[in-house]
Structures are given as C-alpha cells and as structure tokens.
Motif scaffolding. Structure first.
Motif, mmCIF file in Angstrom:
data_model
loop_
_atom_site.group_PDB
_atom_site.id
_atom_site.type_symbol
_atom_site.label_atom_id
_atom_site.label_comp_id
_atom_site.label_asym_id
_atom_site.label_seq_id
_atom_site.Cartn_x
_atom_site.Cartn_y
_atom_site.Cartn_z
ATOM 1 N N LEU A 264 27.848 18.406 -4.075
ATOM 2 C CA LEU A 264 26.634 19.209 -4.248
ATOM 3 C C LEU A 264 26.841 20.236 -5.357
ATOM 4 N N GLY A 265 25.742 20.924 -5.732
ATOM 5 C CA GLY A 265 25.822 21.965 -6.752
ATOM 6 C C GLY A 265 25.840 23.357 -6.144
ATOM 7 N N ASN A 266 24.841 24.171 -6.492
ATOM 8 C CA ASN A 266 24.782 25.578 -6.108
ATOM 9 C C ASN A 266 24.480 25.757 -4.604
ATOM 10 N N SER B 58 0.635 23.203 -7.731
ATOM 11 C CA SER B 58 1.478 24.221 -8.365
ATOM 12 C C SER B 58 2.708 24.431 -7.479
ATOM 13 N N THR B 59 3.608 25.257 -7.923
ATOM 14 C CA THR B 59 4.918 25.294 -7.264
ATOM 15 C C THR B 59 5.550 26.675 -7.290
ATOM 16 N N SER B 60 6.364 26.949 -6.296
ATOM 17 C CA SER B 60 7.116 28.201 -6.253
ATOM 18 C C SER B 60 8.110 28.295 -7.407
ATOM 19 N N GLU B 61 8.433 27.169 -8.069
ATOM 20 C CA GLU B 61 9.316 27.215 -9.245
ATOM 21 C C GLU B 61 8.715 28.093 -10.350
ATOM 22 N N PHE C 198 5.764 26.092 -1.729
ATOM 23 C CA PHE C 198 7.214 26.217 -1.712
ATOM 24 C C PHE C 198 7.774 24.863 -1.265
ATOM 25 N N ASN C 199 9.108 24.715 -1.314
ATOM 26 C CA ASN C 199 9.728 23.407 -1.030
ATOM 27 C C ASN C 199 9.239 22.844 0.297
ATOM 28 N N HIS C 200 8.871 21.571 0.280
ATOM 29 C CA HIS C 200 8.446 20.925 1.525
ATOM 30 C C HIS C 200 9.052 19.531 1.584
ATOM 31 N N GLN D 273 6.737 14.696 -13.136
ATOM 32 C CA GLN D 273 8.197 14.545 -13.190
ATOM 33 C C GLN D 273 8.645 15.769 -12.414
ATOM 34 N N SER D 274 9.019 15.582 -11.151
ATOM 35 C CA SER D 274 9.121 16.737 -10.247
ATOM 36 C C SER D 274 10.549 17.201 -10.001
ATOM 37 N N HIS D 275 11.524 16.595 -10.675
ATOM 38 C CA HIS D 275 12.915 17.024 -10.448
ATOM 39 C C HIS D 275 13.291 18.115 -11.449
ATOM 40 N N ARG E 10 17.288 15.892 1.411
ATOM 41 C CA ARG E 10 17.469 14.457 1.678
ATOM 42 C C ARG E 10 18.873 14.004 1.274
ATOM 43 N N LYS E 11 19.376 14.585 0.176
ATOM 44 C CA LYS E 11 20.735 14.222 -0.254
ATOM 45 C C LYS E 11 21.727 14.565 0.863
ATOM 46 N N VAL E 12 21.488 15.711 1.510
ATOM 47 C CA VAL E 12 22.386 16.143 2.583
ATOM 48 C C VAL E 12 22.215 15.262 3.830
ATOM 49 N N PRO F 19 12.137 23.877 -17.659
ATOM 50 C CA PRO F 19 10.993 23.231 -18.320
ATOM 51 C C PRO F 19 9.945 22.786 -17.295
ATOM 52 N N TYR F 20 10.399 22.362 -16.122
ATOM 53 C CA TYR F 20 9.462 21.982 -15.052
ATOM 54 C C TYR F 20 8.598 23.182 -14.650
ATOM 55 N N GLY F 21 9.245 24.320 -14.376
ATOM 56 C CA GLY F 21 8.514 25.518 -13.953
ATOM 57 C C GLY F 21 7.537 25.984 -15.025
ATOM 58 N N LEU G 245 25.189 21.741 -11.183
ATOM 59 C CA LEU G 245 24.703 23.112 -11.426
ATOM 60 C C LEU G 245 23.685 23.062 -12.563
ATOM 61 N N ARG G 246 22.595 23.803 -12.436
ATOM 62 C CA ARG G 246 21.532 23.780 -13.451
ATOM 63 C C ARG G 246 21.808 24.814 -14.535
ATOM 64 N N PRO G 247 21.335 24.569 -15.768
ATOM 65 C CA PRO G 247 21.531 25.559 -16.841
ATOM 66 C C PRO G 247 20.994 26.935 -16.430
ATOM 67 N N ALA G 248 19.910 26.963 -15.669
ATOM 68 C CA ALA G 248 19.397 28.202 -15.067
ATOM 69 C C ALA G 248 18.797 27.789 -13.728
ATOM 70 N N ASP G 249 19.169 28.468 -12.653
ATOM 71 C CA ASP G 249 18.616 28.111 -11.336
ATOM 72 C C ASP G 249 17.726 29.251 -10.861
ATOM 73 N N VAL G 250 16.947 28.969 -9.853
ATOM 74 C CA VAL G 250 16.115 29.985 -9.220
ATOM 75 C C VAL G 250 16.913 30.504 -8.029
HETATM 76 N N1 GDD Z 1 18.773 18.355 -6.092
HETATM 77 C C1 GDD Z 1 19.910 19.001 -5.783
HETATM 78 N N2 GDD Z 1 21.079 18.291 -5.661
HETATM 79 N N3 GDD Z 1 19.874 20.347 -5.596
HETATM 80 C C2 GDD Z 1 21.025 20.980 -5.254
HETATM 81 C C3 GDD Z 1 22.234 20.292 -5.108
HETATM 82 C C4 GDD Z 1 22.268 18.888 -5.341
HETATM 83 O O1 GDD Z 1 23.304 18.225 -5.254
HETATM 84 N N4 GDD Z 1 23.200 21.197 -4.753
HETATM 85 C C5 GDD Z 1 22.607 22.386 -4.685
HETATM 86 N N5 GDD Z 1 21.286 22.273 -4.992
HETATM 87 C C6 GDD Z 1 20.329 23.385 -5.069
HETATM 88 C C7 GDD Z 1 19.537 23.441 -6.368
HETATM 89 O O2 GDD Z 1 20.300 24.046 -7.412
HETATM 90 C C8 GDD Z 1 18.352 24.275 -5.933
HETATM 91 O O3 GDD Z 1 18.678 25.654 -6.045
HETATM 92 C C9 GDD Z 1 18.172 23.915 -4.445
HETATM 93 O O4 GDD Z 1 19.355 23.213 -4.054
HETATM 94 C C10 GDD Z 1 16.969 23.026 -4.162
HETATM 95 O O5 GDD Z 1 17.005 21.926 -5.052
HETATM 96 P P1 GDD Z 1 15.972 20.693 -4.908
HETATM 97 O O6 GDD Z 1 16.008 20.142 -3.540
HETATM 98 O O7 GDD Z 1 16.246 19.767 -6.052
HETATM 99 O O8 GDD Z 1 14.543 21.388 -5.032
HETATM 100 P P2 GDD Z 1 13.990 22.471 -6.087
HETATM 101 O O9 GDD Z 1 13.881 23.775 -5.353
HETATM 102 O O10 GDD Z 1 14.720 22.458 -7.363
HETATM 103 O O11 GDD Z 1 12.540 21.896 -6.399
HETATM 104 C C11 GDD Z 1 11.722 21.323 -5.367
HETATM 105 O O12 GDD Z 1 10.854 22.273 -4.820
HETATM 106 C C12 GDD Z 1 9.886 22.794 -5.733
HETATM 107 C C13 GDD Z 1 9.047 23.816 -4.974
HETATM 108 O O13 GDD Z 1 9.746 25.027 -4.952
HETATM 109 C C14 GDD Z 1 10.972 20.136 -6.004
HETATM 110 O O14 GDD Z 1 10.300 19.405 -4.993
HETATM 111 C C15 GDD Z 1 9.956 20.637 -6.999
HETATM 112 O O15 GDD Z 1 9.195 19.537 -7.499
HETATM 113 C C16 GDD Z 1 9.044 21.644 -6.287
HETATM 114 O O16 GDD Z 1 8.087 22.134 -7.185
#
Ligand code: GDD
Length: 304
Positions: A186-188, A101-104, A153-155, A60-62, A167-169, A124-126, A253-258
């Motif tokens: 979008l969020g953060n 494993s993941t940079s999370e 890291f993110n790919h 569950q990778s989100h 992809r959302k963008v 919880p994912y991290g 926005l996430r309860p806690a973001d990286v």
């Molecule tokens: N998904 C999403 N949607 N993220 C958003 C949005 C939005 O509308 N707006 C801002 N963000 C920000 C998130 O808060 C996060 O800081 C960043 O964009 C990236 O979000 P994601 O693309 O959802 O990826 P991720 O970094 O949380 O996690 C991905 O990468 C990890 C590796 O670092 C996932 O693929 C994980 O499974 C993977 O482990």
C-alpha cells in the motif's frame, strides 16, 4: 451510456436486465455507446433519448492515474461535463442534470469541508472536477438549467474498482486467507478519508434531482479515519494481524495527496432529509464477505 472497448467490462451491471437498443418490449434498461470526449455523439444521444434526468458519473476517476494522464482526465472529467450541459441547452430540453463532483476538490482545505469551503485541489483529477463543478453552477445561473452538483466524499461497495484503497484491502485480505498472496503493498497509510456506503450516496444523488430547485450539496458521513485504521479493521475482522502482512510501497505514494477529508453534510440533512444509514464497519464487512466468497471460501468474520 457505455464506452466501446474490445473486451467487455460490464460485470457490475450484468445483473440488470438490459438490451442494447429499443427492440425488446420488456426491457427497461438500455445501454447506448458514447464517450465523454465526443460531443457529436453526446449531442445526438441527448436529442434521441430526451432524458428526464442525466447523472454524469463518467470520469477517469483514479486520482493517482490522473497525474500520468492529466490531459485526458481534463478532457473526460472537465470538458465532458461541459459537453453534456451544452447538449442539454442546445437541445432546448428540460432535462435535470446531476454532476458527480468530489471531495477531492477541497484538497488541502482544512476540515470540516462544506459547500462554502474554498477549493484547493491537489491532483489533475481534482482540478478537472473543480472546473466541471463551476460549469454546472454556471449553466444553472446563466442558462437556468436544473443542474445540481453533488460533492460526494469517498463511497464504497463490493462493486468498487480493485485499485481503490478499500477494495484493494478487502480483496488483499481475501487473497491472503486463500493463500494466494502473503503480503499487501500500500501507499500512504496516514491519509484520512470520510468513507460512506455507495447505496446511501446514490440515494442522495436521486434526492437532489427531485427537489423544487437545483442546488449543490456535500454528501459525507462526518466521520474520518486513516487508511491505517481501515487496514486494521479489515484484517481484524478476518482475525489477521495487519502488521504481519502490509508493506508500504513508495510507488503508491502520490506526487501530492489530500491529507484529511471530513465532510459536513448538514445542508443535505436539512434540505434533503438525507442521513447515511450504513456504518463503515458494516460496509467493510460486506466488501470482505464478497471478496472471500469470490475466492471460493466461506467467510468467517468477527461480529461487529
Ligand atoms: N488507491 C490506493 N491504493 N490508495 C492508497 C493506497 C493504495 O495502495 N495506499 C494508500 N492509499 C491512500 C491514497 O493515497 C488516498 O489518500 C487514500 O488511500 C484513498 O485513495 P483511493 O481509494 O484511491 O480514493 P481517493 O480518495 O483518491 O479518491 C476516491 O474518492 C474521491 C472522493 O473523495 C475516488 O473514488 C475519486 O474518484 C473520488 O472523487
């Protein structure tokens, strides 16, 4: 391995020649039903297939969804890895194991993050992935399994799921060009990520399992960008002003973001001879092209 669901969701692998089962003499790609929460099924599968290599990308990778499904995420992403490791060990196989494993896992740890950086997961994912990471290390140290953990890291790629930010963008830009929507929520926008191309990263996974000894590696580009920069680049390539189209919606926005991820891939460079080859802008351009084509339009994007 695929999970059973009532509607098919295999568009990302449909282009591969596949057969379910072993009856087609020409088939080279087989799908088997399985689920990371079902150890009986995993054990049976490992014993039947006797794989040379297992790549455990199942999760569950989100990250945001893991806050709503913490227990399931721990079960599939955390215990799931243990179930697979245990299946290999008890079958007495010499299967090589790759753990995604993941940079999370680094979370709040300041950049640059490398293999020796202490983990401070923020979701919880991290946390589930950090457990799976240490179980992979433990099966290597305790039981001598050839088990590697790739701290990726993110790919991204055109096959990225629609609710991850890149992809959302790119999909949002394509839908705005097609006149199907005017705005993108979008969020953060301040979060910083080290984004690479999935093809480079999958090559790194494979390289890890071809070495003489098993080890753990950070796979990253070493360059970080804000979500805002990603938005600027994607809209800019399509000749659009992002400020006229993007809204910040607090529900994303996430309860806690990286806050900042920026990896140091020096070990992978030295030991695997690995280098990323595809630039961030080229990757976003390709994702945009694919989403624009999917809208039935001809991509007319700015040159890089
Ligand atoms: N998904 C999403 N949607 N993220 C958003 C949005 C939005 O509308 N707006 C801002 N963000 C920000 C998130 O808060 C996060 O800081 C960043 O964009 C990236 O979000 P994601 O693309 O959802 O990826 P991720 O970094 O949380 O996690 C991905 O990468 C990890 C590796 O670092 C996932 O693929 C994980 O499974 C993977 O482990």
């Amino acid at each position: 391995m695929v999970r059973r669901s009532s509607s098919l969701n295999r568009t990302r692998i449909d282009h591969l020649e596949h057969a379910h089962g072993r009856r087609d003499a020409n088939a080279r790609f087989f799908l088997h039903y399985g689920d990371m929460t079902d150890s009986g099924g995993l054990n049976r599968l490992v014993k039947t297939v006797q794989p040379d290599e297992i790549y455990n990308l199942a999760a569950q990778s989100h990250v945001q969804i893991s806050f709503d499904q913490p227990e399931y995420t721990a079960d599939a992403d955390g215990l799931g890895a243990t179930r697979l490791l245990e299946a290999i060990r008890t079958a007495g196989l010499r299967t090589r194991f790759y753990q995604a494993s993941t940079s999370e896992m680094f979370g709040l740890a300041p950049p640059p993050q490398r293999e020796t950086t202490p983990f401070h997961p923020r979701s919880p994912y991290g946390a589930a992935k950090a457990y799976a990471h240490w179980m992979t290390v433990n099966y290597r140290e305790a039981h001598g399994l050839f088990a590697c953990s790739g701290i990726l890291f993110n790919h991204e790629s055109p096959r990225r799921g629609e609710n991850f930010v890149t992809r959302k963008v790119t999909r949002g830009v394509a839908q705005i060009l097609a006149g199907r929507q005017a705005r993108l929520r979008l969020g953060n926008l301040d979060a910083q990520r080290d984004w690479g191309d999935a093809r480079d990263y999958v090559r790194a996974m494979w390289l890890m399992l071809q070495q003489d000894t098993a080890d753990d590696y950070v796979i990253a580009t070493g360059v970080t960008r804000t979500v805002r920069e990603l938005v600027e680049i994607a809209f800019g390539l399509a000749g659009l002003d992002w400020t006229a189209h993007v809204d910040v919606d607090p529900s994303y926005l996430r309860p806690a973001d990286v806050p900042v991820l920026c990896g140091d891939p020096q070990k992978a460079r030295d030991r695997l001879g690995w280098e990323p080859t595809i630039s961030f802008a080229a990757m976003i351009r390709e994702m945009l092209e694919s989403d624009i084509l999917a809208e039935g339009l001809t991509p007319r994007l700015a040159a890089l």
